[in-house]
Write a protein that holds these residues in place. Structure first.
Motif, PDB file in Angstrom:
ATOM      1  N   SER A 157      13.664   1.787  -5.047  1.00 50.79           N
ATOM      2  CA  SER A 157      13.217   2.617  -3.931  1.00 50.79           C
ATOM      3  C   SER A 157      12.396   1.769  -2.962  1.00 50.79           C
ATOM      4  CB  SER A 157      12.368   3.781  -4.457  1.00 50.79           C
ATOM      5  OG  SER A 157      11.693   4.434  -3.406  1.00 50.79           O
ATOM      6  N   TYR A 158      12.742   1.847  -1.681  1.00 48.92           N
ATOM      7  CA  TYR A 158      11.983   1.101  -0.679  1.00 48.92           C
ATOM      8  C   TYR A 158      10.554   1.632  -0.568  1.00 48.92           C
ATOM      9  CZ  TYR A 158      16.353  -1.022   0.883  1.00 48.92           C
ATOM     10  OH  TYR A 158      17.516  -1.729   0.947  1.00 48.92           O
ATOM     11  N   PHE A 159      10.380   2.919  -0.738  1.00 48.32           N
ATOM     12  CA  PHE A 159       9.036   3.490  -0.661  1.00 48.32           C
ATOM     13  C   PHE A 159       8.133   2.911  -1.751  1.00 48.32           C
ATOM     14  CE2 PHE A 159       6.075   6.707  -2.311  1.00 48.32           C
ATOM     15  CZ  PHE A 159       5.254   6.863  -1.201  1.00 48.32           C
ATOM     16  N   ILE A 160       8.632   2.843  -2.978  1.00 47.23           N
ATOM     17  CA  ILE A 160       7.832   2.313  -4.081  1.00 47.23           C
ATOM     18  C   ILE A 160       7.565   0.827  -3.870  1.00 47.23           C
ATOM     19  CG2 ILE A 160       7.792   1.894  -6.564  1.00 47.23           C
ATOM     20  CD1 ILE A 160       9.432   4.405  -6.939  1.00 47.23           C
ATOM     21  N   LEU A 161       8.570   0.100  -3.377  1.00 44.62           N
ATOM     22  CA  LEU A 161       8.384  -1.331  -3.136  1.00 44.62           C
ATOM     23  C   LEU A 161       7.293  -1.571  -2.097  1.00 44.62           C
ATOM     24  CD1 LEU A 161       9.233  -4.283  -3.504  1.00 44.62           C
ATOM     25  CD2 LEU A 161      10.968  -3.920  -1.746  1.00 44.62           C
ATOM     26  N   TYR A 162       7.336  -0.830  -0.981  1.00 48.38           N
ATOM     27  CA  TYR A 162       6.342  -1.057   0.063  1.00 48.38           C
ATOM     28  C   TYR A 162       4.972  -0.514  -0.336  1.00 48.38           C
ATOM     29  CZ  TYR A 162       9.483  -3.011   3.520  1.00 48.38           C
ATOM     30  OH  TYR A 162      10.340  -3.850   4.204  1.00 48.38           O
ATOM     31  N   LEU A 163       4.942   0.502  -1.174  1.00 45.72           N
ATOM     32  CA  LEU A 163       3.658   0.953  -1.702  1.00 45.72           C
ATOM     33  C   LEU A 163       3.006  -0.150  -2.525  1.00 45.72           C
ATOM     34  CD1 LEU A 163       1.543   3.163  -2.247  1.00 45.72           C
ATOM     35  CD2 LEU A 163       2.984   3.940  -4.155  1.00 45.72           C
ATOM     36  N   GLY A 164       3.794  -0.797  -3.374  1.00 49.05           N
ATOM     37  CA  GLY A 164       3.268  -1.918  -4.146  1.00 49.05           C
ATOM     38  C   GLY A 164       2.862  -3.080  -3.261  1.00 49.05           C
ATOM     39  N   LEU A 165       3.627  -3.346  -2.187  1.00 49.44           N
ATOM     40  CA  LEU A 165       3.275  -4.438  -1.283  1.00 49.44           C
ATOM     41  C   LEU A 165       1.982  -4.156  -0.526  1.00 49.44           C
ATOM     42  CD1 LEU A 165       6.769  -5.433   0.179  1.00 49.44           C
ATOM     43  CD2 LEU A 165       5.359  -6.735  -1.419  1.00 49.44           C
ATOM     44  N   VAL A 166       1.763  -2.909  -0.137  1.00 46.59           N
ATOM     45  CA  VAL A 166       0.518  -2.561   0.562  1.00 46.59           C
ATOM     46  C   VAL A 166      -0.683  -2.761  -0.353  1.00 46.59           C
ATOM     47  CG1 VAL A 166      -0.791  -0.643   1.559  1.00 46.59           C
ATOM     48  CG2 VAL A 166       1.588  -0.989   2.223  1.00 46.59           C
ATOM     49  N   LEU A 167      -0.565  -2.343  -1.607  1.00 48.75           N
ATOM     50  CA  LEU A 167      -1.648  -2.564  -2.561  1.00 48.75           C
ATOM     51  C   LEU A 167      -1.877  -4.051  -2.793  1.00 48.75           C
ATOM     52  CD1 LEU A 167      -0.845   0.218  -5.194  1.00 48.75           C
ATOM     53  CD2 LEU A 167      -2.544   0.285  -3.358  1.00 48.75           C
ATOM     54  N   PHE A 168      -0.791  -4.790  -2.882  1.00 49.05           N
ATOM     55  CA  PHE A 168      -0.897  -6.229  -3.077  1.00 49.05           C
ATOM     56  C   PHE A 168      -1.563  -6.899  -1.880  1.00 49.05           C
ATOM     57  CE2 PHE A 168       1.483 -10.205  -1.997  1.00 49.05           C
ATOM     58  CZ  PHE A 168       0.771 -11.049  -2.827  1.00 49.05           C
ATOM     59  N   LEU A 169      -1.176  -6.528  -0.687  1.00 47.25           N
ATOM     60  CA  LEU A 169      -1.775  -7.113   0.520  1.00 47.25           C
ATOM     61  C   LEU A 169      -3.241  -6.740   0.644  1.00 47.25           C
ATOM     62  CD1 LEU A 169       1.135  -6.633   3.089  1.00 47.25           C
ATOM     63  CD2 LEU A 169       0.321  -8.781   2.099  1.00 47.25           C
ATOM     64  N   SER A 170      -3.618  -5.554   0.207  1.00 49.60           N
ATOM     65  CA  SER A 170      -5.032  -5.172   0.236  1.00 49.60           C
ATOM     66  C   SER A 170      -5.859  -6.096  -0.661  1.00 49.60           C
ATOM     67  CB  SER A 170      -5.193  -3.723  -0.221  1.00 49.60           C
ATOM     68  OG  SER A 170      -4.473  -2.839   0.615  1.00 49.60           O
ATOM     69  N   ALA A 171      -5.320  -6.392  -1.847  1.00 50.88           N
ATOM     70  CA  ALA A 171      -6.031  -7.315  -2.735  1.00 50.88           C
ATOM     71  C   ALA A 171      -6.065  -8.727  -2.158  1.00 50.88           C
ATOM     72  CB  ALA A 171      -5.357  -7.316  -4.115  1.00 50.88           C
ATOM     73  N   ALA A 172      -4.934  -9.179  -1.580  1.00 48.15           N
ATOM     74  CA  ALA A 172      -4.887 -10.516  -1.002  1.00 48.15           C
ATOM     75  C   ALA A 172      -5.817 -10.637   0.199  1.00 48.15           C
ATOM     76  CB  ALA A 172      -3.455 -10.863  -0.596  1.00 48.15           C
TER      77      ALA A 172
END
Length: 273
Positions: A157-172
């Motif tokens: 799912s693109y939604f789940i992928l981008y949700l994970g990327l947003v969380l990852f970018l917040s940490a980065a």
């Protein structure tokens, strides 16, 4: 895990092929390879004994057929290209965020931030959002290259992928702002970023499985956001994983962001005052 069909013995006695399924987790390659070797040895011994008991004309026995899930052709690009979505994105995001405030100090415009009506937290948001947008754009570009150029099928799912990327970018971004608050100039920010990027990449599971690393290094990977980004990308891209399956990785990224962002804001505020 061993799965035996309920008619295994019946089909074997009738001289028909009998199915026996062995499921091994390939993410831990050493353990999976050792277990598969044991299974192959046991299957060969069983077949030898079966044919000795039933005569050389017996055509039945156990035949081992190996099939890899999620990457049936065992192509390296299926593993490496999705990993680059998080790896390259973190490189760019961390560098941009780390040099954001350092650029202000080196250009001599840092003092102008002190007289603006914005609070330190608002200045941090202004520094963080462009880097996150650049990171999302870059990850989208890599995602398109993986699907259109390398023809790697996307199953999740693109939604789940981008949700994970947003969380990852917040940490980065939290880590990048921390570096930016410490660095006095762009050279320091760049050096600090490279000092962190190398262990982040080596301890992310990109080149070597985390389960094969020494125990002490496996503990260090728990604070590495890139580890969770690569895991999320692989599971969503290749395995069609849902949020419930990715919840441990997402909670870990939320925890890293919840620690780094407030600490960076506190450090940034004290450097301004």
């Amino acid at each position: 895990m061993v799965v035996i069909d309920q008619d295994f013995e019946k089909r074997l006695m009738a001289g028909m092929p009998a199915k026996l399924q062995i499921i091994a987790d390939g993410r831990n390659s050493n353990t999976a390879g050792t277990a598969q070797s044991y299974v192959n040895t046991i299957a060969a011994d069983f077949t030898t004994r079966w044919r000795a008991e039933n005569g050389p004309e017996a055509n039945s026995g156990v035949k081992v057929t190996t099939r890899a899930w999620y990457n049936p052709s065992l192509e390296t690009r299926w593993y490496m290209i999705p990993s680059l979505i998080g790896t390259i994105t973190m490189m760019m995001t961390l560098m941009l965020t780390a040099m954001s405030v350092a650029r202000e100090r080196e250009a001599g415009t840092f003092d102008q931030l002190l007289v603006t009506p914005f609070r330190p937290s608002e200045i941090m948001v202004g520094k963080a959002l462009p880097s996150m947008l650049v990171g999302l754009s870059q990850s989208t570009t890599i995602l398109l290259v993986a699907q259109l150029w390398f023809q790697i099928p996307f199953t999740g799912s693109y939604f789940i992928l981008y949700l994970g990327l947003v969380l990852f970018l917040s940490a980065a971004v939290g880590i990048g702002l921390f570096i930016s608050s410490l660095a006095a100039n762009m050279q320091q920010a760049m050096i600090y970023s490279f000092v962190l990027l190398m262990p982040f990449m080596l301890l992310s599971g990109l080149t070597a499985p985390i389960g094969n690393m020494p125990d002490i290094l496996q503990y260090f990977t728990l604070i590495n956001p890139l580890r969770y980004a690569i895991s999320i990308t692989h599971q969503v891209y290749l395995e069609d994983a849902g949020i419930s399956q990715l919840l441990p990785e997402m909670l870990a990224l939320v925890a890293i962001a919840a620690i780094t962002l407030p600490f960076s804001a506190w450090l940034f505020r004290n450097r301004l005052t």
